[in-house]
Design an enzyme around this catalytic site. Structure first.
Site, PDB file in Angstrom:
ATOM      1  CB  THR A 109      73.581  69.350  77.944  1.00  0.00           C
ATOM      2  OG1 THR A 109      74.495  69.059  79.015  1.00  0.00           O
ATOM      3  CG2 THR A 109      74.301  70.167  76.888  1.00  0.00           C
ATOM      4  CG  LEU A 113      69.330  63.115  74.193  1.00  0.00           C
ATOM      5  CD1 LEU A 113      68.345  63.142  73.036  1.00  0.00           C
ATOM      6  CD2 LEU A 113      70.320  61.971  74.012  1.00  0.00           C
ATOM      7  CG  HIS A 114      75.501  65.683  77.521  1.00  0.00           C
ATOM      8  ND1 HIS A 114      75.270  66.445  78.649  1.00  0.00           N
ATOM      9  CD2 HIS A 114      75.618  64.396  77.956  1.00  0.00           C
ATOM     10  CE1 HIS A 114      75.251  65.666  79.718  1.00  0.00           C
ATOM     11  NE2 HIS A 114      75.459  64.424  79.319  1.00  0.00           N
ATOM     12  CG  ASP A 115      77.715  65.269  72.282  1.00  0.00           C
ATOM     13  OD1 ASP A 115      78.253  66.200  72.913  1.00  0.00           O
ATOM     14  OD2 ASP A 115      78.127  64.099  72.336  1.00  0.00           O
TER      15      ASP A 115
END
Length: 309
Positions: free
Chosen positions: A192, A238-240
């Site tokens: 990520t 933007l991990h998720d």
């Protein structure tokens, strides 16, 4: 054929973008969204979830409040990253979508008892998922896969030197999930941190001729200030949304089936994962560990889909 999913989340600006991506994608059938305490307390994560579902124009999606604390330790939150509300940045109206009466863990259990081939998509601490697996272990047979954001090995941690936030908040829950025998795909910081909100990428969201695009730009405007200062990077990861993008475009990612375990005892490395990327042990593989992402392709997908809301 659509893929049935349940999103488990603790919004969080990046969670919000992930929810929008899922609700903009006809390949996915979102059966419901469960909130968990994490980035901010549960009262805010369930509220934020309903705000985002309403922004997406999807009042048909039921939202449930789940666990308000980790399984066996006090809650750690991340207002220093996400702001006091968890969704600092844009001003979103109070949602008209009601919170469902059923507990989020009960929703997960009841849904999996009656529906096969469901993918669970945890975007926060794994408390709700672990509680469901513990209370009703038979539901494992109806879980197609758990695709989660969490962990970090090559990149280290983002809440302690060793631990990523989602795993650190509830390492016991993470351990339960990784030992469950359910197929798990993990999107860690190693992946990520490649998906950065650079200025041109944020500008593309801002230029979208709809409500959702400029809101995403405002969310990232606030969110990225922390990571820019901390890492000296050009933007925030933007991990998720990587979880949802993986379901839609697995070709954008590079992964390997390996063994991953979680530290649940050490004060020094609590919540750290040990990812046997080079397969130097004989521990059985239990995780499809995603190490790389095509960041340009990822953001093209995000802009395209969020532009349809």
């Amino acid at each position: 054929m659509t893929r049935k999913i349940i999103i488990d989340t603790d919004p969080g600006q990046d969670d919000a973008v992930a929810i929008l991506l899922a609700l903009a994608s006809p390949e996915l059938e979102v059966l419901g969204i469960t909130a968990v305490a994490g980035n901010v307390p549960l009262a805010l994560t369930e509220l934020n979830t309903r705000k985002i579902v309403e922004l997406a124009g999807r009042p048909d999606i039921p939202v449930f409040a789940g666990c308000d604390a980790p399984l066996d330790r006090p809650l750690v939150t991340a207002e220093h990253v996400h702001g006091r509300t968890g969704l600092d940045g844009p001003t979103l109206p109070e949602p008209q979508i009601p919170l469902q009466d059923k507990h989020g863990v009960d929703f997960i259990i009841d849904t999996l008892r009656g529906t096969k081939e469901v993918t669970l998509c945890p975007l926060g601490p794994l408390t709700n998922i672990a509680a469901a697996l513990t209370q009703a272990p038979e539901i494992k047979d109806n879980i197609r896969e758990i695709v989660l954001m969490g962990g970090g090995f090559f990149e280290g941690g983002n809440i302690t030197p060793a631990a990523e936030f989602n795993i650190y908040v509830d390492p016991t829950a993470a351990d339960i999930v990784l030992r469950s025998g359910v197929p798990v795909t993990m999107l860690p910081l190693d992946c990520t941190h490649q998906a950065l909100t650079t200025a041109p990428r944020v500008a593309a969201f801002r230029a979208l001729p709809n409500r959702a695009g400029p809101v995403v730009a405002e969310l990232t405007d606030f969110f990225e200030r922390y990571d820019k200062e901390k890492y000296g990077s050009d933007g925030a990861p933007l991990h998720d949304p990587c979880v949802i993008a993986y379901l839609l475009r697995p070709d954008l990612f590079h992964s390997r089936l390996i063994n991953v375990e979680v530290e649940t005892i050490s004060k020094l490395t609590l919540g750290a994962i040990v990812a046997d990327w080079w397969r130097v042990t004989d521990r059985p593989a239990n995780v499809n560990y995603v190490k790389d992402v095509d960041a340009d392709g990822f953001f093209e997908l995000l802009v395209e889909r969020i532009g349809t809301l």
